[in-house]
Design a protein around this motif. Sequence first.
Motif, mmCIF file in Angstrom:
data_model
loop_
_atom_site.group_PDB
_atom_site.id
_atom_site.type_symbol
_atom_site.label_atom_id
_atom_site.label_comp_id
_atom_site.label_asym_id
_atom_site.label_seq_id
_atom_site.Cartn_x
_atom_site.Cartn_y
_atom_site.Cartn_z
ATOM 1 N N THR A 136 -35.929 23.375 -41.210
ATOM 2 C CA THR A 136 -37.014 22.736 -41.968
ATOM 3 C C THR A 136 -37.145 23.379 -43.346
ATOM 4 O O THR A 136 -38.248 23.509 -43.876
ATOM 5 N N LEU A 137 -36.013 23.768 -43.921
ATOM 6 C CA LEU A 137 -36.027 24.415 -45.245
ATOM 7 C C LEU A 137 -36.461 23.456 -46.349
ATOM 8 O O LEU A 137 -36.914 23.898 -47.407
ATOM 9 N N GLY A 138 -36.300 22.177 -46.129
ATOM 10 C CA GLY A 138 -36.667 21.196 -47.141
ATOM 11 C C GLY A 138 -35.626 21.010 -48.226
ATOM 12 O O GLY A 138 -35.897 20.382 -49.249
ATOM 13 N N PHE A 139 -34.418 21.528 -48.027
ATOM 14 C CA PHE A 139 -33.372 21.440 -49.039
ATOM 15 C C PHE A 139 -32.728 20.061 -49.070
ATOM 16 O O PHE A 139 -32.675 19.350 -48.055
ATOM 17 N N GLU A 140 -32.189 19.720 -50.232
ATOM 18 C CA GLU A 140 -31.298 18.574 -50.325
ATOM 19 C C GLU A 140 -29.982 18.946 -49.644
ATOM 20 O O GLU A 140 -29.297 19.884 -50.055
ATOM 21 N N TRP A 141 -29.639 18.204 -48.579
ATOM 22 C CA TRP A 141 -28.465 18.568 -47.773
ATOM 23 C C TRP A 141 -27.999 17.326 -47.032
ATOM 24 O O TRP A 141 -28.789 16.663 -46.369
ATOM 25 N N ASN A 142 -26.724 17.001 -47.132
ATOM 26 C CA ASN A 142 -26.215 15.768 -46.548
ATOM 27 C C ASN A 142 -24.940 16.044 -45.751
ATOM 28 O O ASN A 142 -23.914 16.420 -46.317
ATOM 29 N N GLU A 143 -25.006 15.833 -44.436
ATOM 30 C CA GLU A 143 -23.816 15.925 -43.591
ATOM 31 C C GLU A 143 -23.500 14.587 -42.939
ATOM 32 O O GLU A 143 -22.854 14.536 -41.892
ATOM 33 N N ASN A 144 -23.919 13.508 -43.592
ATOM 34 C CA ASN A 144 -23.695 12.173 -43.044
ATOM 35 C C ASN A 144 -22.409 11.529 -43.539
ATOM 36 O O ASN A 144 -22.216 10.339 -43.367
ATOM 37 N N VAL A 145 -21.559 12.308 -44.169
ATOM 38 C CA VAL A 145 -20.242 11.828 -44.581
ATOM 39 C C VAL A 145 -19.207 12.670 -43.841
ATOM 40 O O VAL A 145 -19.529 13.743 -43.310
ATOM 41 N N PRO A 146 -17.954 12.219 -43.768
ATOM 42 C CA PRO A 146 -16.956 12.952 -42.971
ATOM 43 C C PRO A 146 -16.805 14.409 -43.387
ATOM 44 O O PRO A 146 -16.976 14.767 -44.563
ATOM 45 N N TYR A 147 -16.456 15.236 -42.406
ATOM 46 C CA TYR A 147 -16.290 16.670 -42.650
ATOM 47 C C TYR A 147 -14.948 16.997 -43.297
ATOM 48 O O TYR A 147 -14.524 18.143 -43.323
ATOM 49 N N THR A 148 -14.309 15.970 -43.839
ATOM 50 C CA THR A 148 -13.099 16.158 -44.639
ATOM 51 C C THR A 148 -13.403 15.967 -46.122
ATOM 52 O O THR A 148 -12.504 16.072 -46.953
#
Length: 323
Positions: A119-131
């Motif tokens: 719950t850091l509130g950071f802008e963070w996106n892991e919704n794209v491939p891990y490549t």
Amino acid sequence: MKDDRFTRRLARAAEQGRIPDLHGVVAVRDGRVILEYYGEGVDFRLNESLGRVRFTPETPHDVRSVTKSVVGLLYGIALADGRVPEPHEPLLRHFPEYPDLAGDPRRAALTVGHALTMTLGFEWNENVPYTSAANSEIAMELAPDRFRYILERPIVAEPGTRWSYCGGASALVARLIEKGTGSALADYARARLFEPLGIGRFEWATGDDGTALAASGLRLAPRDLLAVARLVLDGGGGIVPASWLAAALRPHVPISEGRHYGYQWYIGDTWVGAFGNGGQRIYVAPALNLAVAVTAGQYDLPDQPTATVVIDEVILAGIGRRP
């Protein structure tokens, strides 16, 4: 496989094509193995293809983001050792190498608990491939300084108010363990968790900087993954403090209806669990005295139903319980 009821249900699900890429499953109820199965299929070590693998009880397997939940257990051990800060303590106080970031009042208000609960509130996106470098976890790995990369992300939500999936949070938790114990994460895990559990073999991938991948780098054989599940079912087994498990497995922030997040663990109405890309799963249902470990090869697919089908339609339905 150990119990005809569950064997038959698993075979039926396989015939119906409902459990593609299942690599292994081990389930224990009331201290007895009720299902154990190993398959065959294409596998990967992170993004490195291993080709087609015939799996056995001893075959190491990526557990991907189940790694995060193991890091959560290690934090509880280190906290009992007096080596890491309490969850309520300011996070950046323990990263004095970034005084410029600590000068930002909003960042200065971040706590260790915000990292533990994502719950850091950071802008963070892991919704794209891990490549892809568009994935924040991959961008973190490519950054000259992974911890600065995490801690300087824009704050887009009030910390502590909203859960947002963030491998960087797990990396910060792991770094606190390393700072406090003076040990590499894998060494601390070996001495304080894996060897006490009887786990003699594991792999923990590192980045180019030699830092253990706290978000996704652990490889364990299925029976060893089950040992972690049974540890949780047994209230820590004298290895992880029961008081820490009680805190870690308490709902801290909602994710969706019927699902919350604790300290690096997922919390359901009747279960606690750990999830990894591709269908890696730890599932623990205390009221049923049930622990399950699943490994699968559905990496990066938009739908990864295999572990859910195994747990809900094979194991829980076989017990006579609705998921």
